[in-house]
Motif scaffolding. Structure first.
Motif, PDB file in Angstrom:
ATOM      1  N   ASP A 121       8.049  -7.588 -16.726  1.00 52.09           N
ATOM      2  CA  ASP A 121       6.837  -6.448 -16.996  1.00 52.09           C
ATOM      3  C   ASP A 121       5.715  -6.947 -16.249  1.00 52.09           C
ATOM      4  N   GLU A 122       4.522  -5.997 -16.368  1.00 52.52           N
ATOM      5  CA  GLU A 122       3.212  -6.179 -16.138  1.00 52.52           C
ATOM      6  C   GLU A 122       2.743  -7.540 -16.649  1.00 52.52           C
ATOM      7  N   ALA A 123       2.923  -7.494 -18.130  1.00 49.55           N
ATOM      8  CA  ALA A 123       2.177  -8.802 -18.804  1.00 49.55           C
ATOM      9  C   ALA A 123       2.739  -9.938 -18.093  1.00 49.55           C
ATOM     10  N   ASP A 124       4.060 -10.057 -18.047  1.00 47.87           N
ATOM     11  CA  ASP A 124       4.722 -11.168 -17.570  1.00 47.87           C
ATOM     12  C   ASP A 124       4.131 -11.673 -16.311  1.00 47.87           C
ATOM     13  N   LEU A 125       3.908 -10.632 -15.334  1.00 48.72           N
ATOM     14  CA  LEU A 125       3.329 -10.915 -13.968  1.00 48.72           C
ATOM     15  C   LEU A 125       1.744 -11.548 -14.058  1.00 48.72           C
ATOM     16  N   VAL A 126       1.012 -11.024 -15.142  1.00 51.95           N
ATOM     17  CA  VAL A 126      -0.273 -11.222 -15.194  1.00 51.95           C
ATOM     18  C   VAL A 126      -0.283 -12.753 -15.722  1.00 51.95           C
ATOM     19  N   ASP A 127       0.620 -12.982 -16.654  1.00 47.20           N
ATOM     20  CA  ASP A 127       0.726 -14.542 -17.250  1.00 47.20           C
ATOM     21  C   ASP A 127       1.144 -15.500 -16.278  1.00 47.20           C
ATOM     22  N   ALA A 128       1.904 -14.934 -15.580  1.00 44.23           N
ATOM     23  CA  ALA A 128       2.574 -16.256 -14.511  1.00 44.23           C
ATOM     24  C   ALA A 128       1.262 -16.457 -13.390  1.00 44.23           C
ATOM     25  N   LEU A 129       0.463 -15.277 -13.014  1.00 49.11           N
ATOM     26  CA  LEU A 129      -0.518 -15.469 -12.222  1.00 49.11           C
ATOM     27  C   LEU A 129      -1.752 -16.525 -12.825  1.00 49.11           C
ATOM     28  N   SER A 138       9.765   2.647 -10.692  1.00 44.77           N
ATOM     29  CA  SER A 138      10.526   1.379 -11.401  1.00 44.77           C
ATOM     30  C   SER A 138      11.698   1.678 -11.949  1.00 44.77           C
ATOM     31  N   ASP A 139      12.599   0.907 -12.041  1.00 48.76           N
ATOM     32  CA  ASP A 139      13.838   0.713 -12.363  1.00 48.76           C
ATOM     33  C   ASP A 139      14.460  -0.463 -12.928  1.00 48.76           C
ATOM     34  N   ASP A 140      15.670  -0.518 -13.144  1.00 47.10           N
ATOM     35  CA  ASP A 140      16.286  -1.923 -13.743  1.00 47.10           C
ATOM     36  C   ASP A 140      16.343  -3.007 -12.858  1.00 47.10           C
ATOM     37  N   ASP A 141      16.399  -2.555 -11.508  1.00 47.46           N
ATOM     38  CA  ASP A 141      16.688  -3.487 -10.315  1.00 47.46           C
ATOM     39  C   ASP A 141      15.231  -3.857  -9.504  1.00 47.46           C
ATOM     40  N   LYS A 195       0.910  -1.432  -0.032  1.00 48.49           N
ATOM     41  CA  LYS A 195       0.041   0.003   0.006  1.00 48.49           C
ATOM     42  C   LYS A 195       0.821   1.372   0.034  1.00 48.49           C
ATOM     43  N   VAL A 196       2.037   1.099   0.243  1.00 42.55           N
ATOM     44  CA  VAL A 196       3.084   2.348   0.400  1.00 42.55           C
ATOM     45  C   VAL A 196       4.169   2.258  -0.762  1.00 42.55           C
ATOM     46  N   LEU A 197       4.643   3.407  -1.155  1.00 37.31           N
ATOM     47  CA  LEU A 197       5.419   3.502  -2.167  1.00 37.31           C
ATOM     48  C   LEU A 197       6.249   4.675  -2.074  1.00 37.31           C
ATOM     49  N   ASP A 198       7.812   4.708  -1.699  1.00 39.12           N
ATOM     50  CA  ASP A 198       8.466   5.821  -2.037  1.00 39.12           C
ATOM     51  C   ASP A 198       9.984   5.371  -1.787  1.00 39.12           C
ATOM     52  N   ASP A 199      11.022   6.067  -1.772  1.00 38.16           N
ATOM     53  CA  ASP A 199      12.290   5.751  -1.819  1.00 38.16           C
ATOM     54  C   ASP A 199      12.624   4.556  -0.813  1.00 38.16           C
ATOM     55  N   ARG A 200      12.310   4.782   0.338  1.00 38.53           N
ATOM     56  CA  ARG A 200      12.449   3.897   1.489  1.00 38.53           C
ATOM     57  C   ARG A 200      11.994   2.587   1.126  1.00 38.53           C
ATOM     58  N   VAL A 201      10.740   2.534   0.610  1.00 36.73           N
ATOM     59  CA  VAL A 201      10.055   1.194   0.465  1.00 36.73           C
ATOM     60  C   VAL A 201      10.937   0.610  -0.747  1.00 36.73           C
ATOM     61  N   VAL A 202      11.579   1.151  -1.834  1.00 35.67           N
ATOM     62  CA  VAL A 202      12.230   0.842  -3.022  1.00 35.67           C
ATOM     63  C   VAL A 202      13.486   0.251  -2.371  1.00 35.67           C
ATOM     64  N   ARG A 203      14.372   0.995  -1.596  1.00 31.34           N
ATOM     65  CA  ARG A 203      15.259   0.486  -0.642  1.00 31.34           C
ATOM     66  C   ARG A 203      15.305  -0.739   0.084  1.00 31.34           C
ATOM     67  N   ARG A 204      14.211  -0.742   0.792  1.00 31.81           N
ATOM     68  CA  ARG A 204      13.966  -2.243   1.583  1.00 31.81           C
ATOM     69  C   ARG A 204      13.626  -3.298   0.618  1.00 31.81           C
ATOM     70  N   ALA A 205      12.882  -3.026  -0.284  1.00 35.08           N
ATOM     71  CA  ALA A 205      12.629  -4.131  -1.244  1.00 35.08           C
ATOM     72  C   ALA A 205      13.680  -4.700  -2.010  1.00 35.08           C
ATOM     73  N   LYS A 206      14.843  -3.698  -2.431  1.00 37.36           N
ATOM     74  CA  LYS A 206      15.807  -4.263  -3.143  1.00 37.36           C
ATOM     75  C   LYS A 206      16.891  -4.877  -2.220  1.00 37.36           C
TER      76      LYS A 206
END
Length: 251
Positions: free
Chosen positions: A179-187, A49-52, A11-22
């Motif tokens: 990409d998004e389409a890949d995730l939809v296909d996987a699901l 979104s970025d390359d990582d 539900k949350v998204l900012d630079d800190r969230v991105v750093r934690r995920a990576k």
């Protein structure tokens, strides 16, 4: 074989969230904030979104009324879908758009699909959530039993309403998701996957804080939205939807 770690609901998204995920090795976040229209969700997801790390936009649609609402998570929507529409109306729209449809926290309080709903919409559901940090142990066991009973693939997510929870839970797919389409296909294709849940004292503490946040979310925040706020941006009669959902709106 390529694998991809996906946190299927934040539900949350900012630079800190991105750093934690990576830092946790998460490759994909599915971002589905409450009461936010799809174009805005999509714009913010792209900005982080970025390359990582891929951030995929999604909508957790609140079907039904405030008193009896059932949440359904849709990934891969092209057109916006508002909240406060009938469950049948929401599923009809997801079906039309060929979105991947997930059941978050099934059987949880009065905000989820129950066993009868899962049975009824079995052919439309692509996954059932079997763990997030807000669930108590018996909730998770019931969710797993529900997924097994109706032979629906499982997923786990951080369901993070707080930044600190990101990176503690994910679902690892035996597929590349670029990409998004890949995730939809996987699901939608039921790709093999495994769920990971942190067991450290730190994760358990963060899970407890998420549970406490749930109490706030369902008391004072709800009062603010119902009594103090105007029409939600995702209200079906909002001008943004052009009357397209008037026939299935519950308000």
């Amino acid at each position: 074989m390529p694998t991809t770690r996906v946190d299927l609901h934040v539900k949350v998204l900012d630079d800190r969230v991105v750093r934690r995920a990576k830092a946790a090795g998460v490759d994909v976040l599915v971002y589905a904030p409450h009461f936010t229209r799809l174009p805005d969700v999509r714009e913010r997801a792209a900005a982080f979104s970025d390359d990582d790390l891929l951030v995929v936009p999604a909508r957790e649609v609140f079907t039904g009324s405030w008193r009896d609402r059932k949440h359904v998570l849709a990934v891969g929507l092209d057109d916006p879908v508002p909240d406060f529409v009938t469950l049948d109306g929401a599923f009809a729209e997801f079906r039309r758009q060929d979105a991947a449809v997930l059941a978050p926290h099934p059987g949880f309080l009065n905000v989820s699909l129950d066993a009868a709903d899962v049975e009824r919409f079995r052919d439309d559901l692509d996954a059932v959530e079997t763990y997030n940090p807000k669930l108590l142990g018996y909730h998770a066991e019931r969710s797993r039993s529900l997924a097994d009973a109706y032979d629906v693939p499982a997923f786990a997510s951080s369901y993070a309403h707080r930044r600190e929870t990101v990176g503690g839970v994910w679902t690892e797919f035996d597929a590349a998701v670029d990409d998004e389409a890949d995730l939809v296909d996987a699901l939608k294709s039921g790709v093999d996957r495994r769920t990971y849940v942190g067991r450290s004292p730190r994760h358990r503490t963060r899970a407890l804080v998420e549970k406490l946040h749930l109490a706030y979310e369902n008391t004072w925040e709800k009062v603010d939205r119902i009594l103090l706020s105007g029409m939600e941006p995702t209200h079906p009669r909002h001008i943004a939807y052009g009357g397209d959902f008037d026939d299935v709106a519950v308000y």
